[in-house]
Motif scaffolding. Structure first.
Motif, PDB file in Angstrom:
ATOM      1  N   LEU A  79       0.811  -1.221   0.000  1.00 35.76           N
ATOM      2  CA  LEU A  79       0.000   0.000   0.000  1.00 35.76           C
ATOM      3  C   LEU A  79       0.846   1.273   0.000  1.00 35.76           C
ATOM      4  O   LEU A  79       0.303   2.365  -0.120  1.00 35.76           O
ATOM      5  CB  LEU A  79      -0.932   0.019   1.212  1.00 35.76           C
ATOM      6  CG  LEU A  79      -2.065  -1.002   1.195  1.00 35.76           C
ATOM      7  CD1 LEU A  79      -2.812  -0.969   2.511  1.00 35.76           C
ATOM      8  CD2 LEU A  79      -2.993  -0.750   0.028  1.00 35.76           C
ATOM      9  N   GLU A  80       2.175   1.167   0.164  1.00 41.89           N
ATOM     10  CA  GLU A  80       3.014   2.364   0.247  1.00 41.89           C
ATOM     11  C   GLU A  80       2.871   3.253  -0.979  1.00 41.89           C
ATOM     12  O   GLU A  80       2.846   4.468  -0.868  1.00 41.89           O
ATOM     13  CB  GLU A  80       4.470   1.990   0.484  1.00 41.89           C
ATOM     14  CG  GLU A  80       4.714   1.598   1.913  1.00 41.89           C
ATOM     15  CD  GLU A  80       6.173   1.377   2.227  1.00 41.89           C
ATOM     16  OE1 GLU A  80       7.047   1.766   1.437  1.00 41.89           O
ATOM     17  OE2 GLU A  80       6.430   0.804   3.294  1.00 41.89           O
ATOM     18  N   CYS A  81       2.736   2.656  -2.164  1.00 37.52           N
ATOM     19  CA  CYS A  81       2.617   3.460  -3.385  1.00 37.52           C
ATOM     20  C   CYS A  81       1.262   4.166  -3.467  1.00 37.52           C
ATOM     21  O   CYS A  81       1.112   5.123  -4.209  1.00 37.52           O
ATOM     22  CB  CYS A  81       2.854   2.605  -4.622  1.00 37.52           C
ATOM     23  SG  CYS A  81       1.652   1.288  -4.826  1.00 37.52           S
ATOM     24  N   LEU A  82       0.287   3.724  -2.683  1.00 42.07           N
ATOM     25  CA  LEU A  82      -1.043   4.345  -2.666  1.00 42.07           C
ATOM     26  C   LEU A  82      -1.215   5.296  -1.487  1.00 42.07           C
ATOM     27  O   LEU A  82      -2.276   5.870  -1.303  1.00 42.07           O
ATOM     28  CB  LEU A  82      -2.126   3.267  -2.582  1.00 42.07           C
ATOM     29  CG  LEU A  82      -2.134   2.206  -3.670  1.00 42.07           C
ATOM     30  CD1 LEU A  82      -3.155   1.134  -3.347  1.00 42.07           C
ATOM     31  CD2 LEU A  82      -2.402   2.826  -5.019  1.00 42.07           C
ATOM     32  N   SER A  83      -0.197   5.424  -0.672  1.00 38.04           N
ATOM     33  CA  SER A  83      -0.283   6.164   0.582  1.00 38.04           C
ATOM     34  C   SER A  83      -0.691   7.612   0.373  1.00 38.04           C
ATOM     35  O   SER A  83      -0.156   8.280  -0.498  1.00 38.04           O
ATOM     36  CB  SER A  83       1.065   6.103   1.294  1.00 38.04           C
ATOM     37  OG  SER A  83       1.027   6.814   2.504  1.00 38.04           O
TER      38      SER A  83
END
Length: 160
Positions: A58-62
């Motif tokens: 989920l880091e890229c969607l944070s």
């Protein structure tokens, strides 16, 4: 919650007692789709508690909004509420505080500057007193204070 995981999540509500012989599961689903994680939980005193694993995908969607639902019967049925939503975010990095000192009696505004800080209604800053040896004194020493804060757009920080 941080995408690095390691924290705990508590779900409260009515009727959250586990079914004997069945697993209790908490489900995290991205509000935009494409992410669905199930985590085993424990039911105690009408609350569900689970340990959050890393959510690095989920880091890229944070920041990512996650709907939280629960199953008390090994996933045969799910309980959900529109208000049961959490935000997963990439780990924050604190860089500095301006000004570097302030009166212990309070009254001064502090700006905490860092990376990946985000606006949220539950934003707070936790102050922990330092010991004479440079170490931190803990909550047992009564030296911890949490204050409400607000995100300062354009300032790169959080003010309190």
């Amino acid at each position: 919650v941080s995408t690095t995981g390691g924290g705990s999540l508590t779900v409260t509500g009515e009727g959250l007692e586990g079914v004997p012989g069945k697993k209790v599961i908490v489900r995290l689903e991205a509000a935009t789709g494409g992410f669905d994680r199930k985590v085993h939980a424990e039911s105690r005193e009408g609350e569900l508690r689970c340990f959050l694993p890393p959510l690095t995908e989920l880091e890229c969607l944070s920041p990512a909004l996650l709907r939280v639902s629960a199953s008390l019967d090994s996933g045969d049925s799910w309980l959900a509420s529109p208000s049961c939503v959490i935000t997963a975010h990439a780990p924050i990095s604190l860089e500095r505080v301006r000004p570097r000192s302030a009166p212990s009696a309070g009254g001064a505004e502090l700006l905490v500057v860092g990376k990946r800080l985000l606006q949220t209604p539950d934003l707070a800053v936790r102050f922990v007193a330092g010991g004479s040896d440079g170490g931190l004194l803990g909550a047992r020493d009564g030296m911890v204070r949490v204050v409400k804060a607000r995100y300062r757009q354009g300032k790169g920080g959080v003010a309190c």
